[in-house]
Write a protein that holds these residues in place. Structure first.
Motif, mmCIF file in Angstrom:
data_model
loop_
_atom_site.group_PDB
_atom_site.id
_atom_site.type_symbol
_atom_site.label_atom_id
_atom_site.label_comp_id
_atom_site.label_asym_id
_atom_site.label_seq_id
_atom_site.Cartn_x
_atom_site.Cartn_y
_atom_site.Cartn_z
ATOM 1 N N GLU A 5 69.728 -42.342 -22.245
ATOM 2 C CA GLU A 5 69.289 -41.535 -21.112
ATOM 3 C C GLU A 5 67.785 -41.288 -21.142
ATOM 4 O O GLU A 5 67.119 -41.323 -20.112
ATOM 5 N N ASN A 8 65.981 -44.306 -20.083
ATOM 6 C CA ASN A 8 66.109 -44.474 -18.631
ATOM 7 C C ASN A 8 65.335 -43.421 -17.844
ATOM 8 O O ASN A 8 65.413 -43.377 -16.621
ATOM 9 N N ALA A 10 65.496 -39.941 -18.150
ATOM 10 C CA ALA A 10 66.202 -38.707 -17.824
ATOM 11 C C ALA A 10 65.550 -37.467 -18.423
ATOM 12 O O ALA A 10 65.902 -36.355 -18.058
#
Length: 78
Positions: A5, A8, A10
């Motif tokens: 995450e 990516n 996040a």
């Protein structure tokens, strides 16, 4: 999952050096601060006696111990 995450986009994560080392070396993660905190930690491998003789158990243990040994310098432990 947290590492994926963060990669990516996040957010941020506090991570154990052992968990993040490869991603840091690949440039997929960065450390925003140079501060490192150490704590007395131990790594234990526990297995039921019933699986001790199954094929692959020794190979897994050898692999795991080798991975730990490879990461100890990065973690600053001897």
């Amino acid at each position: 999952m947290i590492m994926r995450e963060v990669i990516n986009g996040a957010g941020i994560a506090l991570a154990d050096t052992m968990m993040a080392q490869d991603l840091l070396q690949q440039g997929k993660l960065v450390t925003p601060f140079s501060a490192r905190h150490t704590y007395p930690a131990r790594i234990y491998l526990h297995q039921r006696r019933s699986i001790g003789n199954k094929p692959g158990t020794g190979l897994f243990q050898d692999w795991l111990l080798a991975e730990i040994a490879d990461h100890k310098p990065t973690m600053g432990i001897g």
